[in-house]
Design a protein around this motif. Sequence first.
Motif, mmCIF file in Angstrom:
data_model
loop_
_atom_site.group_PDB
_atom_site.id
_atom_site.type_symbol
_atom_site.label_atom_id
_atom_site.label_comp_id
_atom_site.label_asym_id
_atom_site.label_seq_id
_atom_site.Cartn_x
_atom_site.Cartn_y
_atom_site.Cartn_z
ATOM 1 N N MET A 188 2.297 -1.636 -10.667
ATOM 2 C CA MET A 188 3.036 -0.606 -9.946
ATOM 3 C C MET A 188 2.056 0.359 -9.288
ATOM 4 N N GLN A 189 2.142 0.516 -7.974
ATOM 5 C CA GLN A 189 1.234 1.391 -7.247
ATOM 6 C C GLN A 189 1.619 2.863 -7.441
ATOM 7 N N SER A 190 0.673 3.749 -7.195
ATOM 8 C CA SER A 190 0.905 5.177 -7.404
ATOM 9 C C SER A 190 2.055 5.693 -6.539
ATOM 10 N N GLU A 191 2.177 5.128 -5.359
ATOM 11 C CA GLU A 191 3.267 5.527 -4.461
ATOM 12 C C GLU A 191 4.629 5.287 -5.110
ATOM 13 N N GLU A 192 4.772 4.149 -5.807
ATOM 14 C CA GLU A 192 6.041 3.847 -6.470
ATOM 15 C C GLU A 192 6.253 4.742 -7.690
ATOM 16 N N PHE B 283 -9.423 17.441 -7.625
ATOM 17 C CA PHE B 283 -8.082 17.340 -7.040
ATOM 18 C C PHE B 283 -7.252 16.352 -7.852
ATOM 19 N N PHE B 284 -6.013 16.719 -8.150
ATOM 20 C CA PHE B 284 -5.115 15.804 -8.832
ATOM 21 C C PHE B 284 -3.676 16.168 -8.479
ATOM 22 N N GLU B 285 -2.745 15.291 -8.839
ATOM 23 C CA GLU B 285 -1.324 15.523 -8.588
ATOM 24 C C GLU B 285 -0.589 15.673 -9.912
ATOM 25 N N ALA C 249 -1.191 6.792 -13.966
ATOM 26 C CA ALA C 249 -1.479 5.546 -13.250
ATOM 27 C C ALA C 249 -2.433 4.654 -14.045
ATOM 28 N N VAL C 250 -3.345 5.253 -14.799
ATOM 29 C CA VAL C 250 -4.253 4.471 -15.643
ATOM 30 C C VAL C 250 -3.451 3.598 -16.606
ATOM 31 N N GLN C 251 -2.421 4.199 -17.227
ATOM 32 C CA GLN C 251 -1.615 3.466 -18.204
ATOM 33 C C GLN C 251 -0.706 2.439 -17.531
ATOM 34 N N VAL C 252 -0.067 2.818 -16.441
ATOM 35 C CA VAL C 252 0.866 1.914 -15.763
ATOM 36 C C VAL C 252 0.119 0.733 -15.145
ATOM 37 N N GLN C 253 -1.045 1.016 -14.570
ATOM 38 C CA GLN C 253 -1.814 -0.040 -13.897
ATOM 39 C C GLN C 253 -2.801 -0.732 -14.823
ATOM 40 N N LYS C 254 -2.805 -0.306 -16.098
ATOM 41 C CA LYS C 254 -3.658 -0.923 -17.126
ATOM 42 C C LYS C 254 -5.136 -0.927 -16.715
ATOM 43 N N THR D 32 -8.032 3.334 -10.519
ATOM 44 C CA THR D 32 -6.671 3.204 -10.002
ATOM 45 C C THR D 32 -6.681 3.119 -8.477
ATOM 46 N N ASP D 33 -5.506 2.813 -7.919
ATOM 47 C CA ASP D 33 -5.406 2.667 -6.465
ATOM 48 C C ASP D 33 -5.551 3.991 -5.731
ATOM 49 N N LEU D 34 -5.582 5.104 -6.454
ATOM 50 C CA LEU D 34 -5.786 6.411 -5.839
ATOM 51 C C LEU D 34 -7.255 6.654 -5.497
ATOM 52 N N PHE D 35 -8.152 5.854 -6.060
ATOM 53 C CA PHE D 35 -9.588 6.070 -5.867
ATOM 54 C C PHE D 35 -10.352 4.827 -5.416
ATOM 55 N N GLU D 36 -9.954 3.673 -5.929
ATOM 56 C CA GLU D 36 -10.764 2.465 -5.758
ATOM 57 C C GLU D 36 -11.106 2.152 -4.297
ATOM 58 N N PRO D 37 -10.164 2.257 -3.333
ATOM 59 C CA PRO D 37 -10.531 1.930 -1.948
ATOM 60 C C PRO D 37 -11.621 2.847 -1.385
ATOM 61 N N ILE D 38 -11.605 4.115 -1.785
ATOM 62 C CA ILE D 38 -12.610 5.070 -1.284
ATOM 63 C C ILE D 38 -13.957 4.786 -1.932
ATOM 64 N N ILE D 39 -13.945 4.563 -3.247
ATOM 65 C CA ILE D 39 -15.186 4.277 -3.963
ATOM 66 C C ILE D 39 -15.852 3.015 -3.428
ATOM 67 N N SER D 40 -15.064 1.982 -3.153
ATOM 68 C CA SER D 40 -15.617 0.731 -2.626
ATOM 69 C C SER D 40 -16.315 0.958 -1.293
ATOM 70 N N LEU D 41 -15.684 1.773 -0.432
ATOM 71 C CA LEU D 41 -16.282 2.074 0.869
ATOM 72 C C LEU D 41 -17.602 2.820 0.698
ATOM 73 N N ILE D 42 -17.587 3.870 -0.127
ATOM 74 C CA ILE D 42 -18.788 4.693 -0.298
ATOM 75 C C ILE D 42 -19.917 3.883 -0.928
ATOM 76 N N LYS D 43 -19.574 3.051 -1.882
ATOM 77 C CA LYS D 43 -20.586 2.192 -2.507
ATOM 78 C C LYS D 43 -21.247 1.301 -1.456
ATOM 79 N N GLN D 44 -20.433 0.693 -0.607
ATOM 80 C CA GLN D 44 -20.952 -0.189 0.437
ATOM 81 C C GLN D 44 -21.870 0.574 1.390
#
Length: 581
Positions: free
Chosen positions: A1-5, A87-89, A218-223, A230-242
Amino acid sequence: MQSEEIRSRFLKFFEKKGHAIVPSSSLVPQNDPSVLFTTAGMQQFKPYYTAPENAIKDFGNKNIVTVQKCVRTGDIDEVGDETHLTFFEMLGNFSFGGYWKKEAIEYAHEFITKELGLSIDYVSVFKDEVSGIPADEESRAIWAGIDPNLVIKEHNRQDNFWGPTGDEGPCGPTTEIYVNGVEIWNIVFNEYYKTREGKYEPLAVKGIDTGMGLERLAVQVQKKNDVYETDLFEPIISLIKQKREQIPAVSILKGDPKNDSREERINRIFTDHLKTSTFLISDGVLPSNKDKGYILRRLMRRTMGETLLAPFHKEAFQKIEKIYKKTNYKINLQIVIEVYEKELENFKSNLERGLKEINKNINAGGIVTGQEAFNYFSTYGIPKEMFLDSISHLIYSKDENFEQDYEFSYKRHQELSRTSSAGMFKGGLANHNEKTIKHHTAHHLLLAALQEVLGKSVKQKGSNITEERLRMDFSFERKMTDEEKKKVEEIVNNYISQNLSVIRKEMPLAEAEKIGAEMEFGAKYPDIVSVYLIEDKQGNPISKEFCGGPHVENTGILGKFKILKEEAVSAGVRRIKAVLE
């Protein structure tokens, strides 16, 4: 389940339960000078607990649900570990005289177990530790009625009494929900109003205030193992790492390419700080040298050394906008990029001015001090390595205490920044009063006792020490048993009763490592370090730790040590909170 849901399900669930959906307020609080930023979901609703009739006028309902964006920077130097964010929600449902404990607890139980399909490990309720405020037996009875087999624990005011935000306001006992050993939902029963004089006065109308961090949920829902996966961070971290991998390894601004854990933490820090900068700028905050602007500038400049070399900021901001596209948060991408790039130019100009000053003031054949090097960092943002590289063409020598003085100056600057933030945010950060120093010393004894009971593989992963309690994060794969916690308490109290001396020694880093002194995971140490030693009466080492102090001189004055709580922080990391009575 994504954070948006998760967000959507939360809002729709409470809308069906008769709540009005209210958009997130700005990160810049309105009419609340007690804090710099919005730090909690209930902040925009504080006035309605004392004037609930206005909720009907403003929202057409006494019951509210919201997803609130928040910023907290009291723990800015711990960002990048498994849990800390700036920052958090915050997911929250609120009631201003509309419903009370039974409904609030039943709603929470239903949402967690049925809507999300998670299993509750245990819940906690408030026990009597605030003068004139009784233990919360009502909540205990409600939980027992929902599930007679549910584990219910009692926690003191440090964990199960919340509020107020700022100097005064609504507050009250809480009940907390734990999933996989991690606290995910805090339900506050606002029964009291704390005055500026510190008195707790009963509220005429009782109110509900709940908070559940989306990232932690989200950590618990997305295991996942921690928030940054989680999907709230991973896409940004992947970009910055690259992008950061494209920076030449010899760059003096780049971290150690051989240290994977350090590189990972830097990527996480960049992700967090760029995200927070995005939302602060979008809410009208601009970088400056004071208050909100100073915090923003500090966050931005921690990312700028490497964005000069690998300009990944635009793509990172675009990723952030995409992740939050379907929320009601307004992100002005063009303004965010413009503000960042203007600050980046200022940063670059500062570097150039600083380098000119270095060339003008540092003479060949001179002796360079750590304080001098740090002054260029604090004034112009020039890192120590860049400072030394800029004078490498000169024949100079470093003062014999160069590294130690630089580290001392840096930590003193850090402490002043923390003190300033603590004054604004009331964050309860460590100070140097007597009780905090005692807790600091007990912290060393706690680590020694944990290693004795659980094994030498236990390592400190983080800490937070105040005059009210100590908190330690440590590596361990499972929940401690009650017998293990009792044994740890006994060992620490035995050390205290022996009146052992606490001795500080300075030594080269290599020597401290050789004698096996404990160090905090991920911390960076100078060439000359301070090590605190505690030995038994026969001279056998009990505790050897890298530490800057301060500490008491003898364990006998500490008092009685007691563990308040032991819980999971993330996969393989546990947390203990304890006090000296």
